[in-house]
Enzyme design. Structure first.
Site, PDB file in Angstrom:
ATOM      1  N   GLU A 155     -19.901 -21.781  33.801  1.00 44.38           N
ATOM      2  CA  GLU A 155     -20.687 -22.446  35.108  1.00 44.38           C
ATOM      3  C   GLU A 155     -19.144 -24.024  35.375  1.00 44.38           C
ATOM      4  OE1 GLU A 155     -22.932 -21.181  36.569  1.00 44.38           O
ATOM      5  OE2 GLU A 155     -21.323 -22.366  38.330  1.00 44.38           O
ATOM      6  N   LEU A 157     -19.584 -24.826  38.849  1.00 46.86           N
ATOM      7  CA  LEU A 157     -20.507 -25.457  39.489  1.00 46.86           C
ATOM      8  C   LEU A 157     -20.195 -26.747  40.175  1.00 46.86           C
ATOM      9  CD1 LEU A 157     -22.816 -27.511  38.780  1.00 46.86           C
ATOM     10  CD2 LEU A 157     -24.302 -24.636  39.043  1.00 46.86           C
ATOM     11  N   LYS A 227     -13.393 -22.769  29.905  1.00 45.59           N
ATOM     12  CA  LYS A 227     -13.817 -24.180  30.621  1.00 45.59           C
ATOM     13  C   LYS A 227     -13.757 -25.416  30.462  1.00 45.59           C
ATOM     14  CE  LYS A 227     -17.679 -26.453  32.446  1.00 45.59           C
ATOM     15  NZ  LYS A 227     -17.340 -26.965  34.168  1.00 45.59           N
ATOM     16  N   ASN A 231     -11.910 -27.960  32.704  1.00 42.52           N
ATOM     17  CA  ASN A 231     -12.303 -30.289  32.886  1.00 42.52           C
ATOM     18  C   ASN A 231     -11.590 -31.116  32.827  1.00 42.52           C
ATOM     19  OD1 ASN A 231     -14.758 -29.106  33.925  1.00 42.52           O
ATOM     20  ND2 ASN A 231     -15.673 -29.955  32.596  1.00 42.52           N
ATOM     21  N   GLY A 276      -9.219 -43.888  42.917  1.00 39.41           N
ATOM     22  CA  GLY A 276     -10.802 -44.047  42.809  1.00 39.41           C
ATOM     23  C   GLY A 276     -10.615 -44.762  41.591  1.00 39.41           C
ATOM     24  N   CYS A 283     -20.084 -34.260  32.909  1.00 39.52           N
ATOM     25  CA  CYS A 283     -19.335 -33.132  32.459  1.00 39.52           C
ATOM     26  C   CYS A 283     -17.832 -34.143  31.279  1.00 39.52           C
ATOM     27  CB  CYS A 283     -19.193 -31.783  33.648  1.00 39.52           C
ATOM     28  SG  CYS A 283     -20.584 -31.151  33.456  1.00 39.52           S
TER      29      CYS A 283
HETATM   30  P1  NAD Z   1     -29.423 -31.162  32.071  1.00 42.99           P
HETATM   31  O1  NAD Z   1     -29.584 -33.021  30.767  1.00 42.99           O
HETATM   32  O2  NAD Z   1     -29.991 -31.925  33.639  1.00 42.99           O
HETATM   33  O3  NAD Z   1     -30.473 -29.760  32.054  1.00 42.99           O
HETATM   34  C1  NAD Z   1     -30.300 -29.446  30.177  1.00 42.99           C
HETATM   35  C2  NAD Z   1     -32.060 -29.125  30.523  1.00 42.99           C
HETATM   36  O4  NAD Z   1     -31.827 -27.740  29.410  1.00 42.99           O
HETATM   37  C3  NAD Z   1     -32.795 -29.655  30.507  1.00 42.99           C
HETATM   38  O5  NAD Z   1     -33.753 -29.451  31.790  1.00 42.99           O
HETATM   39  C4  NAD Z   1     -33.440 -29.787  29.102  1.00 42.99           C
HETATM   40  O6  NAD Z   1     -35.281 -30.196  29.051  1.00 42.99           O
HETATM   41  C5  NAD Z   1     -33.322 -28.033  28.522  1.00 42.99           C
HETATM   42  N1  NAD Z   1     -33.448 -27.866  26.862  1.00 42.99           N
HETATM   43  C6  NAD Z   1     -33.384 -28.111  26.395  1.00 42.99           C
HETATM   44  N2  NAD Z   1     -33.478 -27.879  25.392  1.00 42.99           N
HETATM   45  C7  NAD Z   1     -34.200 -26.679  25.509  1.00 42.99           C
HETATM   46  C8  NAD Z   1     -35.216 -25.553  24.758  1.00 42.99           C
HETATM   47  N3  NAD Z   1     -34.744 -25.538  23.325  1.00 42.99           N
HETATM   48  N4  NAD Z   1     -35.308 -24.725  25.744  1.00 42.99           N
HETATM   49  C9  NAD Z   1     -35.663 -24.380  26.962  1.00 42.99           C
HETATM   50  N5  NAD Z   1     -35.466 -25.942  28.146  1.00 42.99           N
HETATM   51  C10 NAD Z   1     -35.046 -26.193  26.878  1.00 42.99           C
HETATM   52  O7  NAD Z   1     -27.666 -30.384  31.746  1.00 42.99           O
HETATM   53  P2  NAD Z   1     -27.401 -30.124  33.109  1.00 42.99           P
HETATM   54  O8  NAD Z   1     -26.432 -30.842  33.613  1.00 42.99           O
HETATM   55  O9  NAD Z   1     -27.719 -28.713  33.323  1.00 42.99           O
HETATM   56  O10 NAD Z   1     -26.205 -29.295  31.911  1.00 42.99           O
HETATM   57  C11 NAD Z   1     -25.978 -28.153  31.325  1.00 42.99           C
HETATM   58  C12 NAD Z   1     -25.418 -27.697  30.457  1.00 42.99           C
HETATM   59  O11 NAD Z   1     -24.211 -27.080  31.360  1.00 42.99           O
HETATM   60  C13 NAD Z   1     -23.949 -28.595  30.063  1.00 42.99           C
HETATM   61  O12 NAD Z   1     -23.617 -28.320  28.781  1.00 42.99           O
HETATM   62  C14 NAD Z   1     -23.438 -28.945  30.603  1.00 42.99           C
HETATM   63  O13 NAD Z   1     -21.413 -29.088  30.081  1.00 42.99           O
HETATM   64  C15 NAD Z   1     -22.760 -27.641  31.977  1.00 42.99           C
HETATM   65  N6  NAD Z   1     -22.505 -27.647  33.036  1.00 42.99           N
HETATM   66  C16 NAD Z   1     -22.823 -28.992  34.075  1.00 42.99           C
HETATM   67  C17 NAD Z   1     -22.573 -28.890  35.293  1.00 42.99           C
HETATM   68  C18 NAD Z   1     -22.973 -29.979  35.669  1.00 42.99           C
HETATM   69  O14 NAD Z   1     -22.305 -30.278  37.213  1.00 42.99           O
HETATM   70  N7  NAD Z   1     -24.087 -30.504  35.693  1.00 42.99           N
HETATM   71  C19 NAD Z   1     -21.541 -28.171  35.711  1.00 42.99           C
HETATM   72  C20 NAD Z   1     -20.753 -27.143  34.605  1.00 42.99           C
HETATM   73  C21 NAD Z   1     -21.428 -27.213  33.375  1.00 42.99           C
END
Ligand code: NAD
Length: 469
Positions: A155, A157, A227, A231, A276, A283
């Site tokens: 992803e 985003l 990915k 980054n 900045g 991430c």
């Molecule tokens: P986050 O911490 O906001 O959300 C993760 C969610 O997963 C939490 O709500 C948690 O309760 C849930 N979870 C954990 N274990 C679980 C399980 N066993 N069953 C069900 N739910 C479970 O994380 P995020 O920011 O959404 O990032 C998720 C992934 O996406 C990461 O690998 C991150 O690197 C990647 N990512 C993040 C972004 C960003 O901008 N935040 C962008 C691209 C990729």
């Protein structure tokens, strides 16, 4: 219409689930945090993200449901997206325990229920070869090898513009081997790749893009690597321009002119060339460490990334030095701070440079009045400033009130539209230290403020240190 579930309802999972529903699919968003699921079912929107409230409102209870039961959601789905967290471990390597827990559970569900062929898609950011690990764990837990395939669909985003990034992507990367699995993923994204979505009158966003989304099919390992490498490259661009900004200050050049000149080269491009206080967020810092670890285990010592991190860490020290030269001693100073989130447009304070700088200022004996349009609640509830001399202000002008200086630490668009004369009137001393270069120096000084920013000469040159109160 594909029946799917998205495991994880965080920044990525919730946005992906809402957007997949928007594309016409039948989606269950699963999380093991039952409080979060309950709140989502009640209609709460747990993260600050433009267009997300509209999408949730549009699809909740129809094509989008929430559940804390992974087993029943997997059973009912043809495709399972994994979007759980992948935090760093102590060594910098990715902690894959959340991914493994999901793979174990999905494997066990598939061992006991003959609910047909499924594709398991990793959307979380993971090191190359994680796909193989998921497959192995699922098989060890009883899923038959013929009943599923594992694919990577990283992803890209960005928080703050997550919904439009998802619906208007530069590219969609699918890392998969089998034709059935590839076809299923192509079908999921078809409304974007054909451009059909952009023709809908209720489509989110500001009209059709110049071209529909490009879909790139690779091997799973290549997708995982794309990915991390993307980054790391973006972080490198930020550190590069921050280093150039430091040189600009040394020789008396202007970073705005320099970055314009660099960015006009189409091979380089102008985006991500804004100096900045450094990058932060959940991430970049972790992904760069993780990519370094991946390189290390592949036998390559990726020292360039070490330097990217060093320059980024250095930015905080450079910013503190600027403050000292503008304010002289810091002890006992009352500072207004604009921005807590790691970037504008989000309420996310994970690895925020703003939070890190405030903590340094508190150690120096400053008191802080902070304002952020979205991240104050998270700052309060997370306890990052618990029992510290930090108060939260109702707006930017209140944060500036009677302060010895005003600091800008997050690039919120609305900060750039502030009334500088009004800020000047609120401040005890007319000093604006801008860690995000949101203003043109001339406009700030025209309103009677001393302006300190990144990679540009101070205006006016005579801006002198102001002694303590
Ligand atoms: P986050 O911490 O906001 O959300 C993760 C969610 O997963 C939490 O709500 C948690 O309760 C849930 N979870 C954990 N274990 C679980 C399980 N066993 N069953 C069900 N739910 C479970 O994380 P995020 O920011 O959404 O990032 C998720 C992934 O996406 C990461 O690998 C991150 O690197 C990647 N990512 C993040 C972004 C960003 O901008 N935040 C962008 C691209 C990729």
């Amino acid at each position: 219409m594909i029946k799917m579930c998205v495991v994880g309802s965080g920044y990525v999972g919730l946005v992906a689930a809402a957007c997949f529903a928007e594309l016409g699919h039948d989606v269950t968003c699963v999380d093991n945090d039952s409080g979060r699921i309950g709140a989502l079912e009640r209609g709460d929107v747990p993260i600050h993200e433009r267009f997300l409230p509209e999408l949730l409102q549009r699809h909740r209870g129809k094509r989008l449901r929430f559940s804390s039961s992974l087993a029943s959601s997997v059973q009912a789905s043809e495709v399972v997206f994994i979007a759980v967290g992948t935090p760093p471990s102590e060594s910098g390597e990715t902690d894959l325990s959340y991914i493994e827990a999901v793979a174990r559970e999905v494997g066990a569900v598939m061992a006991t229920n003959a609910s047909g062929y499924k594709v398991i898609v990793e959307k979380s950011t993971v090191p190359a070869t994680t796909c193989e690990g998921i497959r192995r764990v699922m098989e060890l837990n009883g899923a038959s090898a013929a009943s599923f395939e594992v694919a990577s669909n990283p992803e890209f985003l960005r928080e703050g513009t997550a919904v439009t990034d998802f619906l208007y992507p530069d590219r969609i990367v699918i890392g998969a081997e089998g034709p059935r699995c590839i076809a299923l993923l192509q079908k999921i994204y078809e409304p974007l790749t054909s451009g059909a979505y952009y023709g809908l009158k209720e489509a989110i966003g500001e009209g059709a893009p110049a071209a529909p989304a490009r879909l790139i099919v690779t091997s799973a390992k290549s997708a995982e690597l794309i990915k991390h490498a993307s980054n790391a490259f973006l972080a490198m661009k930020i550190s590069f321009i921050n280093a150039v900004a430091a040189i600009c200050e040394g020789v008396g050049a202007d970073i705005d002119q320099v970055r314009q000149g660099i960015g006009a080269d189409s091979r380089i491009g102008s985006r991500f060339l804004n100096p900045g206080v450094g990058y932060g967020g959940s991430c970049f810092p972790k992904d760069i460490q993780a990519f370094r670890a991946v390189a290390q285990s592949a036998g390559y010592d990726f020292r360039l990334l070490e330097e990217v991190v060093r320059i980024n860490d250095e930015q905080r020290r450079r910013f503190m030095a600027k403050l000292r030269s503008a304010l002289w001693s810091l002890r006992g100073k009352r500072l207004g701070v604009l921005g807590l989130a790691f970037k504008g447009g989000t309420d996310d304070i994970r690895e925020s440079q703003a939070v890190a700088i405030i903590q340094l200022l508190l150690k120096e004996g400053c008191s802080i009045a902070a304002y952020d349009p979205a991240a104050m609640e998270k700052s309060r509830s997370s306890g990052v400033f618990e029992n510290q001399d930090v108060s939260f202000s109702s707006d930017a002008y209140a944060a500036a009130r009677s302060a010895d200086a005003l600091l800008i630490l997050t690039d919120w668009e609305e900060f750039a539209a502030l009334d500088l004369a009004r800020l000047r009137a609120e401040l005890k001393y007319p000093i604006l230290v801008d860690g995000r270069n949101l203003f043109r120096p001339e406009s700030v000084t025209a309103s009677g403020l001393i302006y300190v920013s990144m990679g540009r000469s101070e205006v006016p040159q005579k801006a002198a240190a102001i002694p303590g109160k």
